[in-house]
Design a protein around this motif. Structure first.
Motif, short mmCIF file in Angstrom:
data_model
loop_
_atom_site.label_atom_id
_atom_site.label_comp_id
_atom_site.label_asym_id
_atom_site.label_seq_id
_atom_site.Cartn_x
_atom_site.Cartn_y
_atom_site.Cartn_z
N LEU A 40 47.44 115.31 20.87
CA LEU A 40 47.07 116.66 21.24
C LEU A 40 45.58 116.77 21.58
O LEU A 40 44.86 115.77 21.56
CB LEU A 40 47.46 117.64 20.13
N GLU A 41 45.12 117.98 21.86
CA GLU A 41 43.77 118.21 22.38
C GLU A 41 42.68 117.78 21.39
O GLU A 41 42.84 117.88 20.18
CB GLU A 41 43.57 119.71 22.69
N ASN A 42 41.57 117.32 21.97
CA ASN A 42 40.34 117.02 21.22
C ASN A 42 40.52 115.95 20.16
O ASN A 42 39.77 115.90 19.18
CB ASN A 42 39.81 118.31 20.55
N ALA A 43 41.51 115.08 20.34
CA ALA A 43 41.71 113.99 19.39
C ALA A 43 40.88 112.78 19.80
O ALA A 43 40.49 112.62 20.95
CB ALA A 43 43.18 113.62 19.32
N VAL A 44 40.61 111.91 18.82
CA VAL A 44 39.88 110.67 19.06
C VAL A 44 40.68 109.51 18.46
O VAL A 44 41.07 109.57 17.30
CB VAL A 44 38.47 110.70 18.44
N VAL A 45 40.92 108.49 19.28
CA VAL A 45 41.50 107.23 18.80
C VAL A 45 40.51 106.14 19.17
O VAL A 45 40.23 105.91 20.35
CB VAL A 45 42.87 106.95 19.45
N ASP A 46 39.95 105.49 18.16
CA ASP A 46 38.84 104.56 18.40
C ASP A 46 39.09 103.24 17.67
O ASP A 46 39.31 103.22 16.45
CB ASP A 46 37.53 105.19 17.91
N SER A 47 39.11 102.15 18.44
CA SER A 47 39.18 100.80 17.88
C SER A 47 40.47 100.55 17.09
O SER A 47 40.46 99.92 16.03
CB SER A 47 37.96 100.51 17.01
N ILE A 48 41.58 101.04 17.64
CA ILE A 48 42.89 100.80 17.04
C ILE A 48 43.62 99.77 17.91
O ILE A 48 43.86 100.01 19.09
CB ILE A 48 43.71 102.09 16.94
N ASP A 49 43.97 98.62 17.32
CA ASP A 49 44.58 97.55 18.09
C ASP A 49 45.86 98.00 18.79
O ASP A 49 46.09 97.65 19.94
CB ASP A 49 44.90 96.36 17.17
N ARG A 50 46.69 98.75 18.08
CA ARG A 50 47.93 99.23 18.69
C ARG A 50 48.44 100.45 17.94
O ARG A 50 48.69 100.39 16.75
CB ARG A 50 48.99 98.14 18.71
N LEU A 51 48.58 101.54 18.66
CA LEU A 51 49.09 102.78 18.10
C LEU A 51 50.34 103.15 18.89
O LEU A 51 50.29 103.30 20.11
CB LEU A 51 48.04 103.89 18.22
N GLU A 52 51.47 103.30 18.21
CA GLU A 52 52.71 103.62 18.93
C GLU A 52 53.59 104.52 18.07
O GLU A 52 53.43 104.61 16.85
CB GLU A 52 53.46 102.36 19.32
N GLU A 53 54.51 105.24 18.75
CA GLU A 53 55.45 106.15 18.08
C GLU A 53 54.72 107.12 17.16
O GLU A 53 55.15 107.37 16.03
CB GLU A 53 56.50 105.35 17.30
N ASN A 83 43.98 117.59 26.49
CA ASN A 83 42.65 117.83 27.04
C ASN A 83 41.55 117.44 26.06
O ASN A 83 41.68 117.60 24.84
CB ASN A 83 42.47 119.30 27.41
N ASN A 84 40.45 116.91 26.60
CA ASN A 84 39.21 116.63 25.85
C ASN A 84 39.39 115.55 24.78
O ASN A 84 38.59 115.48 23.84
CB ASN A 84 38.68 117.91 25.19
N SER A 85 40.41 114.71 24.92
CA SER A 85 40.60 113.64 23.95
C SER A 85 39.93 112.36 24.42
O SER A 85 39.62 112.19 25.60
CB SER A 85 42.10 113.39 23.72
N ARG A 86 39.71 111.44 23.48
CA ARG A 86 39.03 110.19 23.79
C ARG A 86 39.81 109.02 23.21
O ARG A 86 40.15 109.01 22.03
CB ARG A 86 37.60 110.20 23.22
N ILE A 87 40.10 108.04 24.06
CA ILE A 87 40.75 106.80 23.64
C ILE A 87 39.77 105.67 23.94
O ILE A 87 39.49 105.37 25.11
CB ILE A 87 42.09 106.56 24.38
N ILE A 88 39.23 105.05 22.91
CA ILE A 88 38.16 104.06 23.06
C ILE A 88 38.58 102.75 22.39
O ILE A 88 39.00 102.75 21.22
CB ILE A 88 36.85 104.56 22.42
#
Length: 348
Positions: free
Chosen positions: A305-318, A290-295
């Motif tokens: 998990l909750e309230n996380a931010v992933v911003d401008s990452i070409d590829r995030l895995e595992e 909940n409340n996370s952002r993928i930009i």
């Protein structure tokens, strides 16, 4: 069993109980309680630790969500058999199921309880073949499937049949607990207890599981559990908003007030309430709290998990990303593999 320190999942478990780490956006302990309550068990004693007990209480409450009665039992983490000893007043003379709160089974409990009762056993152990038996308690069986020997985390190979974190006992287990001594680890081991039950003439049998079992004690275990749960249980359920520039395929669960903008979502995956996915790709086997952002990012095979931010990452895995964590970058880089704790911040 909802105590322990969860050292193999640090730093996440510095700030939360390992049993509350979510897979498919639901705490592992929730699946355990589902499993037990479906078997018709109505009285549950929940073993908690001083450090994380309040978090467990907050999630489980009085048990009404599962239509069960909950008794909380505080234990210093000195072994599984010590937990049985601590819970003896609650258990009384009843038969009982002991279920580790960070384990997940595919098979239901009912058939094992039926076997235990029909054969008038004192202990029924669930076993599963594993590749790394040194990390588990293991059982050596004879040609008839009877238990010859049990060893906790053997230093040399004796068997690849690990004890699954689910046991069914009669009250005779208490007699065996009183007869054992702490192991070299300084703990009262459940393997020693069961060995003693055999020694004093108890009826002990084992059942080898035919389907999956997961001990979710490490990052890769959490990711595997997330994959299996999404594979078996996920359904398409869209409550959030998807704009016309976005593409959604496969089994995708999109919670209320989540917003997908100019993005591609490929299931199975689950995206929590009030999430923002913008100019991004969310691939299969990903859970976003909940409340996370993928930009401006691509994520796949991740538990976020909750309230996380992933911003401008070409590829995030595992990757397993904790609550309130931020992962962002200001220059180009290749694939990232991360295991970071709550409130962490990484700039690359």
């Amino acid at each position: 069993m909802s105590g322990g320190k969860g050292t193999r999942l640090r730093p996440l478990t510095f700030t939360t109980a390992k049993q509350l780490i979510p897979v498919a956006n639901k705490p592992i302990l929730g699946y355990v309680l589902d499993h037990i309550s479906r078997a018709g068990i109505k009285d549950m004693g929940v073993i908690i630790a001083l450090e994380t007990g309040e978090d467990i209480r907050s999630y489980v409450g009085d048990g009404s969500k599962w239509d069960v009665n909950i008794t909380y039992i505080l234990q210093e983490p000195l072994g599984l058999a010590h937990a049985v000893k601590t819970a003896q007043e609650f258990l009384g003379d009843d038969n009982f199921v002991m279920y580790l709160g960070d384990n997940l089974l595919s098979e239901r409990l009912e058939k094992f309880i039926k076997k235990f009762n029909e054969e008038e056993l004192d202990a029924l152990l669930l076993l599963k073949e594993v590749e790394n038996p040194k990390q588990f308690g293991v059982a050596l069986l004879n040609g008839k499937g009877e238990i010859l020997k049990l060893v906790e985390k053997p230093k040399t190979f004796i068997s690849n049949l690990a004890l699954v974190g689910v046991y069914i006992f009669s009250s005779r287990v208490h007699e065996a607990v009183e007869r054992i001594e702490p192991s070299w680890r300084g703990e009262l081991e459940i393997t020693d207890t069961i060995q003693e039950m055999i020694h004093i003439g108890c009826r002990v049998k084992a059942e080898i599981l035919s389907s999956w079992w997961l001990d979710t004690g490490k990052k890769d275990d959490i990711l595997s559990a997330n994959t299996l749960i999404l594979d078996e249980y996920s359904k398409t359920e869209v409550k959030g908003i998807i704009d016309q520039k976005s593409k959604v395929s496969g089994r995708v669960k999109l919670e209320e007030d989540a917003r997908i903008t100019n993005s591609t979502i490929r299931g199975p995956c689950v995206i929590g309430k009030n999430c923002v996915i913008k100019n991004s790709f969310v691939g299969p086997y990903t859970s976003i709290g909940n409340n996370s952002r993928i930009i401006n990012s691509a994520v796949e095979y991740c538990v976020i998990l909750e309230n996380a931010v992933v911003d401008s990452i070409d590829r995030l895995e595992e990757s397993l990303i904790g609550r309130n964590a931020k992962v962002f970058k200001n220059q180009k880089h290749k694939t990232l593999k991360l295991h970071i704790g709550d409130y962490s911040e990484i700039e690359i």
